[in-house]
Design an enzyme around this catalytic site. Structure first.
Site, mmCIF file in Angstrom:
data_model
loop_
_atom_site.group_PDB
_atom_site.id
_atom_site.type_symbol
_atom_site.label_atom_id
_atom_site.label_comp_id
_atom_site.label_asym_id
_atom_site.label_seq_id
_atom_site.Cartn_x
_atom_site.Cartn_y
_atom_site.Cartn_z
ATOM 1 N N LEU A 1 0.865 -1.170 0.000
ATOM 2 C CA LEU A 1 0.000 0.000 0.000
ATOM 3 C C LEU A 1 0.908 1.228 0.000
ATOM 4 C CD1 LEU A 1 -2.731 -0.925 2.659
ATOM 5 C CD2 LEU A 1 -2.931 -1.015 0.164
ATOM 6 N N ASP A 2 0.501 2.273 -0.711
ATOM 7 C CA ASP A 2 1.292 3.495 -0.748
ATOM 8 C C ASP A 2 1.455 4.063 0.657
ATOM 9 O OD1 ASP A 2 1.342 3.264 -3.505
ATOM 10 O OD2 ASP A 2 -0.396 4.572 -3.782
ATOM 11 N N LYS A 3 2.455 4.913 0.815
ATOM 12 C CA LYS A 3 2.751 5.479 2.132
ATOM 13 C C LYS A 3 1.534 6.164 2.745
ATOM 14 C CE LYS A 3 5.969 8.612 4.494
ATOM 15 N NZ LYS A 3 7.124 9.544 4.343
#
Length: 243
Positions: A104-106
């Site tokens: 998952l993106d930051k």
């Protein structure tokens, strides 16, 4: 547990790659139940055999499966010199061997599976499996009137990236524009890029479901817990064909 090849067991215990542990075994560095074993293919009882490498007992541990409610601000990585990672949310004594399934993106929150089961990770992330991923997002801007139809047909993004047919649902809630996006793939920043292609800007993104497994609403942000047997079974079900 079934009997397991000695080299596979040692590799599972993070003693080295299969090739490395095979060399260790052939060099006489491994004892099984008190006797030196030089055959990497020797079968051992993974949960009862006493396996010793260079004088250190190697304890088999059943594979572990955790649900993490990932907060924004941490990256999906095992180690990073500059940023906090999802594994930093786990106590050091259980962290060894764990990794996140996919990423998952930051700034993306929500459901993340953390395990030491490489086969499950491959099955969930393989493009050929088309495992559903469900996201809920807060969106700014005006979505095109036919945004749902465009998602259903499969979008082609500005850079030429072709996306599989997906589903976009507009949700109601507290004045903010909320949408649900259901995908069967996981390209780079895909939800944000697809929403942008139909006129919106994602300002908050949360994954709420992976395959048949939904994020536990009682699980606090940044917290984790072991999957139940029922949840693991749900996660292992074939991909949905609902899109």
């Amino acid at each position: 547990m079934p009997r397991m090849r000695l080299d596979k067991l040692l590799a599972h215990l993070n003693c080295g790659s299969r090739k490395e542990v095979q060399a260790m075994i052939r060099a006489g560095r491994v004892q099984v139940d008190g006797a030196t074993e030089r055959d990497p293919a020797a079968k051992v009882e993974s949960d009862t055999a006493q396996v010793v490498l260079d004088g250190q007992t190697q304890q088999y541990q059943a594979q572990r499966y955790y649900m993490l409610n990932k907060p924004a601000g941490v990256i999906t990585a095992s180690r990073d010199a500059r940023h906090s990672t999802v594994l930093d949310l786990f106590p050091e004594e259980i962290r060894r061997g764990l990794f996140a399934v996919g990423r998952l993106d930051k700034d993306t929150e929500g459901l993340l599976i953390v395990t030491d089961d490489g086969a499950l990770s491959h099955a969930l992330m393989s493009p050929s499996r088309h495992v559903e991923k469900v996201y809920e997002a807060t969106v700014e801007g005006e979505l095109l009137p036919d945004a749902e139809i465009r998602f259903e047909k499969g979008l082609t993004l500005k850079d030429g990236t072709v996306c599989l047919p997906a589903r976009l649902e507009r949700l109601t809630g507290d004045g903010a524009q909320r949408v649900r996006v259901i995908l069967r793939e996981g390209k780079y920043h895909q939800v944000k890029r697809m929403v942008a292609a139909v006129g919106g800007v994602v300002v908050q993104l949360r994954r709420v479901q992976l395959g048949g497994l939904r994020l536990d609403p009682a699980l606090a942000e940044g917290a984790f817990r072991a999957l139940t047997d029922q949840e693991l079974t749900m996660l292992q079900k074939p991909a949905s064909e609902s899109i």
